[in-house]
Design a protein around this motif. Structure first.
Motif, PDB file in Angstrom:
ATOM      1  N   ALA A 131       8.803  12.058   1.609  1.00  0.00           N
ATOM      2  CA  ALA A 131       9.413  10.460   0.391  1.00  0.00           C
ATOM      3  C   ALA A 131       7.937  10.206  -0.068  1.00  0.00           C
ATOM      4  N   ILE A 132       8.034   9.589  -1.076  1.00  0.00           N
ATOM      5  CA  ILE A 132       7.147   8.721  -1.607  1.00  0.00           C
ATOM      6  C   ILE A 132       7.378   7.789  -0.548  1.00  0.00           C
ATOM      7  N   ARG A 133       6.711   7.035  -0.516  1.00  0.00           N
ATOM      8  CA  ARG A 133       7.048   5.706   0.936  1.00  0.00           C
ATOM      9  C   ARG A 133       5.511   4.674   0.022  1.00  0.00           C
ATOM     10  N   VAL A 134       5.950   3.111  -0.015  1.00  0.00           N
ATOM     11  CA  VAL A 134       4.767   2.145  -0.274  1.00  0.00           C
ATOM     12  C   VAL A 134       5.497   0.788   0.875  1.00  0.00           C
ATOM     13  N   VAL A 135       4.525   0.605   1.724  1.00  0.00           N
ATOM     14  CA  VAL A 135       4.863  -0.605   2.196  1.00  0.00           C
ATOM     15  C   VAL A 135       4.376  -1.725   1.972  1.00  0.00           C
ATOM     16  N   ILE A 192      10.103  -1.638  -7.508  1.00  0.00           N
ATOM     17  CA  ILE A 192       9.022  -1.324  -8.020  1.00  0.00           C
ATOM     18  C   ILE A 192       9.086   0.195  -8.740  1.00  0.00           C
ATOM     19  N   ALA A 193       8.254  -0.133  -9.512  1.00  0.00           N
ATOM     20  CA  ALA A 193       8.707   1.140 -10.552  1.00  0.00           C
ATOM     21  C   ALA A 193       7.639   2.264 -10.436  1.00  0.00           C
ATOM     22  N   PHE A 194       7.751   3.729 -10.449  1.00  0.00           N
ATOM     23  CA  PHE A 194       6.989   4.730 -10.182  1.00  0.00           C
ATOM     24  C   PHE A 194       6.880   5.637 -11.096  1.00  0.00           C
ATOM     25  N   LYS A 195       5.691   6.262 -11.867  1.00  0.00           N
ATOM     26  CA  LYS A 195       6.253   7.244 -13.100  1.00  0.00           C
ATOM     27  C   LYS A 195       5.511   8.370 -12.280  1.00  0.00           C
ATOM     28  N   ILE A 196       5.183   9.386 -12.455  1.00  0.00           N
ATOM     29  CA  ILE A 196       4.397  10.789 -12.261  1.00  0.00           C
ATOM     30  C   ILE A 196       4.516  11.567 -13.232  1.00  0.00           C
ATOM     31  N   THR A 197       2.757  11.834 -13.288  1.00  0.00           N
ATOM     32  CA  THR A 197       2.887  13.164 -14.441  1.00  0.00           C
ATOM     33  C   THR A 197       1.610  14.431 -13.887  1.00  0.00           C
ATOM     34  N   GLU A 198       1.912  15.178 -14.906  1.00  0.00           N
ATOM     35  CA  GLU A 198       0.999  16.589 -14.075  1.00  0.00           C
ATOM     36  C   GLU A 198      -0.481  16.099 -14.312  1.00  0.00           C
ATOM     37  N   SER A 252      14.103   1.052   1.784  1.00  0.00           N
ATOM     38  CA  SER A 252      14.498   1.478   2.792  1.00  0.00           C
ATOM     39  C   SER A 252      14.821   1.057   4.355  1.00  0.00           C
ATOM     40  N   LYS A 253      13.943   0.071   5.182  1.00  0.00           N
ATOM     41  CA  LYS A 253      13.630  -0.736   5.804  1.00  0.00           C
ATOM     42  C   LYS A 253      13.058  -1.970   6.174  1.00  0.00           C
ATOM     43  N   ARG A 254      13.508  -2.822   6.937  1.00  0.00           N
ATOM     44  CA  ARG A 254      12.041  -4.027   7.023  1.00  0.00           C
ATOM     45  C   ARG A 254      11.658  -3.232   8.166  1.00  0.00           C
ATOM     46  N   LEU A 255      10.374  -3.987   8.556  1.00  0.00           N
ATOM     47  CA  LEU A 255       8.631  -3.538   8.892  1.00  0.00           C
ATOM     48  C   LEU A 255       8.482  -4.490   9.996  1.00  0.00           C
ATOM     49  N   VAL A 256       7.919  -4.525  11.061  1.00  0.00           N
ATOM     50  CA  VAL A 256       7.671  -5.495  11.391  1.00  0.00           C
ATOM     51  C   VAL A 256       6.359  -6.811  10.716  1.00  0.00           C
ATOM     52  N   ASN A 257       6.729  -7.947  11.172  1.00  0.00           N
ATOM     53  CA  ASN A 257       5.777  -8.549  10.445  1.00  0.00           C
ATOM     54  C   ASN A 257       6.177  -8.904   8.693  1.00  0.00           C
ATOM     55  N   GLY A 258       6.825  -9.269   9.089  1.00  0.00           N
ATOM     56  CA  GLY A 258       7.472  -9.667   7.255  1.00  0.00           C
ATOM     57  C   GLY A 258       6.973  -8.404   6.298  1.00  0.00           C
ATOM     58  N   HIS A 259       6.935  -6.993   6.651  1.00  0.00           N
ATOM     59  CA  HIS A 259       6.704  -5.990   5.557  1.00  0.00           C
ATOM     60  C   HIS A 259       7.600  -5.523   5.566  1.00  0.00           C
ATOM     61  N   SER A 260       8.139  -4.464   4.279  1.00  0.00           N
ATOM     62  CA  SER A 260       9.599  -3.888   3.722  1.00  0.00           C
ATOM     63  C   SER A 260       8.580  -1.642   3.592  1.00  0.00           C
ATOM     64  N   LEU A 261       9.725  -0.969   3.741  1.00  0.00           N
ATOM     65  CA  LEU A 261       9.591   0.007   3.460  1.00  0.00           C
ATOM     66  C   LEU A 261      10.127   0.382   1.952  1.00  0.00           C
ATOM     67  N   TYR A 262      10.006   0.866   0.980  1.00  0.00           N
ATOM     68  CA  TYR A 262      10.466   1.312  -0.042  1.00  0.00           C
ATOM     69  C   TYR A 262      10.103   3.108  -0.191  1.00  0.00           C
ATOM     70  N   SER A 263      10.866   3.663  -0.911  1.00  0.00           N
ATOM     71  CA  SER A 263      10.437   5.160  -0.857  1.00  0.00           C
ATOM     72  C   SER A 263      11.798   5.988  -1.673  1.00  0.00           C
ATOM     73  N   PHE A 264      11.808   7.212  -1.744  1.00  0.00           N
ATOM     74  CA  PHE A 264      12.228   7.875  -2.982  1.00  0.00           C
ATOM     75  C   PHE A 264      11.744   9.337  -2.514  1.00  0.00           C
ATOM     76  N   PRO A 265      13.064  10.278  -2.802  1.00  0.00           N
ATOM     77  CA  PRO A 265      12.817  11.134  -2.221  1.00  0.00           C
ATOM     78  C   PRO A 265      11.806  12.317  -2.936  1.00  0.00           C
ATOM     79  N   VAL A 297       0.761  -1.276  -0.094  1.00  0.00           N
ATOM     80  CA  VAL A 297       0.123   0.190   0.351  1.00  0.00           C
ATOM     81  C   VAL A 297       0.763   0.822   0.290  1.00  0.00           C
ATOM     82  N   ILE A 298       0.313   2.599  -0.864  1.00  0.00           N
ATOM     83  CA  ILE A 298       0.704   3.992  -0.530  1.00  0.00           C
ATOM     84  C   ILE A 298       0.741   4.190   0.810  1.00  0.00           C
ATOM     85  N   SER A 299       1.613   4.597   1.506  1.00  0.00           N
ATOM     86  CA  SER A 299       1.132   5.254   2.427  1.00  0.00           C
ATOM     87  C   SER A 299       1.885   6.694   2.456  1.00  0.00           C
ATOM     88  N   TYR A 300       2.599   7.527   1.867  1.00  0.00           N
ATOM     89  CA  TYR A 300       2.237   8.915   1.598  1.00  0.00           C
ATOM     90  C   TYR A 300       3.562   9.177  -0.297  1.00  0.00           C
TER      91      TYR A 300
END
Length: 195
Positions: A130-134, A144-150, A165-178, A107-110
């Motif tokens: 940052a763009i963040r996905v759990v 995880i590719a992403f494309k931003i359009t106006e 970015s880092k490992r989270l609890v319960n087998g989840h991970s965080l991916y991000s981009f500034p 899921v996208i968190s930010y």
């Protein structure tokens, strides 16, 4: 009175969960003269009021602009085979609808969706956010590719990959981009993810 007392006692921001949507509750006033709507929708310490009961096909977010959190009426899992995952990131509350028959990989968190922005949401901090996905995986090498359009012109402003970015609890991970590496000016954007 009990709700106001609990909100005063809390040293952090709160999420209130109730079966009934706030718009369907006719409440008496508290000792301070506030109705439930006044307490929830004008308190900066309330991030969100999450409810159900109406069984919409997709979540219905509401924001009244008075300084409180966002009100989100969720779907009925038994009826539409969907449920919600709520993320809180940068004081923004994002409700992601999950289809039981087609579960997502994450899921996208930010950033949070525009229709879920409230006065509590930090939605315009290009420099520090940052763009963040759990992800629902503890793998650290996902592509995880992403494309931003106006939104106004459909012009692609950035096309790239999220970083582990880092490992989270319960087998989840965080991916991000500034954010400051892909967005240069304020505006409305659409982000598409794949991978």
């Amino acid at each position: 009175d009990q709700l106001e007392t609990e909100l005063r006692k809390s040293s952090t921001k709160s999420v209130i969960i109730c079966h009934y949507p706030i718009g369907s509750i006719k409440s008496k006033s508290s000792s301070s003269g506030k109705t439930l709507t006044d307490i929830v929708d004008t308190k900066e310490t309330v991030l969100a009021f999450l409810s159900g009961h109406w069984h919409p096909k997709k979540p219905n977010p509401f924001y009244n602009g008075k300084g409180g959190g966002v009100d989100i009426v969720g779907t009925a899992s038994f009826q539409y085979k969907k449920f919600g995952i709520v993320t809180i990131d940068n004081d923004g509350v994002a409700w992601s609808s999950i289809d039981i028959n087609k579960p997502p990989k994450g899921v996208i968190s930010y950033p949070i969706p525009a229709d879920q922005v409230s006065s509590n949401s930090i939605f315009n901090d290009i420099e520090n956010s940052a763009i963040r996905v759990v992800t629902f995986s503890d793998e650290n090498d996902l592509k995880i590719a992403f494309k931003i359009t106006e939104k106004s012109s459909s012009k692609v402003v950035y096309d790239g990959f999220l970083n582990y970015s880092k490992r989270l609890v319960n087998g989840h991970s965080l991916y991000s981009f500034p954010m400051n590496r892909c967005i240069q000016k304020f505006g409305e954007y659409r982000i598409d993810f794949s991978g």
